[in-house]
Design an enzyme around this catalytic site. Structure first.
Site, short mmCIF file in Angstrom:
data_model
loop_
_atom_site.label_atom_id
_atom_site.label_comp_id
_atom_site.label_asym_id
_atom_site.label_seq_id
_atom_site.Cartn_x
_atom_site.Cartn_y
_atom_site.Cartn_z
N ARG A 1 -4.09 -4.47 3.70
CA ARG A 1 -3.70 -5.16 2.49
C ARG A 1 -4.61 -6.04 2.10
O ARG A 1 -4.31 -7.34 2.58
CB ARG A 1 -2.19 -5.43 2.57
CG ARG A 1 -1.29 -4.21 2.26
CD ARG A 1 0.18 -4.56 2.02
NE ARG A 1 0.80 -3.16 1.42
CZ ARG A 1 2.26 -3.14 1.19
NH1 ARG A 1 2.80 -4.01 1.93
NH2 ARG A 1 2.62 -2.20 0.68
N GLN B 1 -6.81 -2.95 -2.81
CA GLN B 1 -5.33 -3.01 -3.68
C GLN B 1 -5.35 -1.75 -4.47
O GLN B 1 -4.32 -1.13 -4.69
CB GLN B 1 -5.41 -4.40 -4.55
CG GLN B 1 -5.19 -5.48 -3.99
CD GLN B 1 -4.87 -6.62 -5.00
OE1 GLN B 1 -5.68 -6.65 -5.95
NE2 GLN B 1 -4.14 -7.84 -4.73
N ASP C 1 -4.03 1.07 -2.51
CA ASP C 1 -2.72 1.00 -1.55
C ASP C 1 -1.74 1.86 -2.16
O ASP C 1 -1.08 1.77 -3.05
CB ASP C 1 -2.17 -0.42 -2.11
CG ASP C 1 -0.92 -0.77 -1.12
OD1 ASP C 1 -0.60 -0.05 -0.61
OD2 ASP C 1 -0.98 -2.04 -1.23
N SER D 1 2.07 0.71 -2.08
CA SER D 1 2.70 0.12 -3.20
C SER D 1 2.92 0.80 -4.36
O SER D 1 3.73 0.86 -5.30
CB SER D 1 1.51 -1.11 -3.70
OG SER D 1 1.62 -2.18 -2.56
N TYR E 1 4.25 -8.47 6.26
CA TYR E 1 5.62 -7.63 6.31
C TYR E 1 6.63 -8.54 7.20
O TYR E 1 6.35 -9.58 7.68
CB TYR E 1 5.20 -6.49 7.60
CG TYR E 1 4.26 -5.52 6.74
CD1 TYR E 1 4.76 -4.69 5.99
CD2 TYR E 1 2.90 -5.36 7.06
CE1 TYR E 1 3.79 -3.55 5.28
CE2 TYR E 1 2.11 -4.60 6.56
CZ TYR E 1 2.30 -3.60 5.76
OH TYR E 1 1.68 -2.62 5.10
#
Length: 379
Positions: free
Chosen positions: A122, A127, A130, A133, A230
């Site tokens: 991440r 991005q 990902d 996500s 996380y």
């Protein structure tokens, strides 16, 4: 460079690893794209759309995979599928490697270079790649839609000539990507929304969406996030205090959505049997972690359980796949963005830079070995 897009062997997987938009982009990179017939059917993409985008259609997985340099899939190839690939083929998919060491070994022995999209770091440049996500965002949205459907009552407050209908109360447990989208969706549908998470940074995010944050905010809570963003596993003492707070709150809720997952670990139990029993008849619990054991006691993977007090525990599998067309479109873009970094654009061939941080983070097998540090034999 031959790129193959195969049907998923799991009948419960409706997503596909490429859409016409990304086929065009692969073709522009100089690739020859071959799509197995029917690969996109469940996601609303007929073979003709792939052909119009420049792909050729193969009648079988064997024909599609033959001589492929790169194979794109949604889920890890099944063991009996590995014989279709030539040694040295690069395979990119959601590999679900934790607890599946035998499957990793089989892919290594087949001579495949495999990459797990869900291990993408991440960082800013990744991005657009990902998948966690992109897919969790849809899962959070769908969880609210499913919750509203099962609830059987109106979500927003309504003032009518016949009287006032109260707004539904929605409680979101776990404020990652899925949780934030669930909050936003429930708010758009007019619900009164509360949320909880062990990471302090989420409080501001929850409140910015117009929801109320619920948590025991002690010293341990302030240190409850890893450098990677996380959630950490909390102490037994904190878990008890948080559970006591949640227990009193959850009894008043109409819909509860749980989204808590810790990478590589079973899903933490957030909602006890007693909490479920305290809820009103007709209440709904949507467990988005059911594939990892579930956050709700009594949740069953792939089932809707009606409890003794009339509450429903919903354990749908592959929730992003319940929006197969949108999920496939986003996943395919994630895949293309990553694969593009593996291609020599002048030579129009795969040229993996093995020292690239994205490659090192996601590469599971190479040259007949399992190479990822997280899946080496324990000493």
């Amino acid at each position: 460079m031959r790129v193959a897009v195969l049907c998923e062997t799991d009948p419960a997987e409706p997503r596909v690893a490429a859409v016409p938009e990304t086929v065009k982009k692969f073709t522009a990179l100089g690739a020859t794209v071959v799509v197995q017939s029917g690969a996109g059917t469940k996601a609303g993409v007929p073979d003709g759309d792939y052909e119009a985008a420049g792909a050729s259609i193969a009648g079988s997985a064997e024909d599609a995979a033959r001589d492929a340099d790169l194979v794109l899939k949604v889920r890890r190839p099944a063991t009996d599928e590995l014989a279709l690939y030539k040694s040295g083929t690069t395979v990119v998919a959601i590999m679900d490697p934790y607890g599946n060491e035998d499957a990793l070994k089989a892919m290594a022995e087949a001579g495949l270079s495999t990459f797990a999209m869900e291990l993408m770091p991440r960082i800013t440049r990744a991005q657009v790649m990902d998948v966690l996500s992109s897919q969790a965002n849809l899962a959070g949205y769908r969880a609210v839609v499913d919750g509203a459907s099962e609830y059987g009552r109106a979500m927003p407050m309504m003032m009518t000539a016949a009287g006032t209908v109260p707004a539904a109360r929605v409680f979101v447990m776990g404020v990652g990507v899925a949780g934030l989208q669930a909050i936003a969706t429930a708010r758009r549908m007019g619900a009164v929304v509360t949320a909880t998470d062990v990471r302090p940074a989420t409080k501001e995010q929850v409140e910015s969406l117009g929801a109320k944050f619920v948590a025991v905010e002690d010293d341990e809570f302030k240190q409850a996030e890893t450098s990677g963003g996380y959630a950490k596993e909390m102490s037994a003492d904190y878990q008890k205090k948080q559970a006591d707070l949640v227990a009193t709150h959850i009894a008043k809720q109409d819909i509860v959505i749980t989204t808590a997952l810790i990478p590589g670990r079973p899903a933490p139990k957030l909602v006890s049997e007693a909490m479920v029993a305290s809820m009103k008849p007709g209440s709904v619990l949507i467990d988005l972690a059911v594939e990892r054991g579930g956050n709700v006691e009594g949740a069953k993977a792939g089932e809707i359980v009606v409890t003794g007090n009339g509450a429903k525990i919903v354990g749908h599998l592959n929730v992003p796949g319940r929006l197969a067309a949108t999920a496939s479109s986003l996943y395919a873009r994630n895949l293309y963005a990553f694969v593009e970094t593996l291609v020599d654009k002048e030579a129009k061939t795969l040229a993996v830079k093995w020292d690239d941080e994205l490659v090192k983070a996601t590469n599971l097998t190479r040259d007949g070995q399992v190479v990822h540090a997280a899946f080496q034999p324990k000493a």
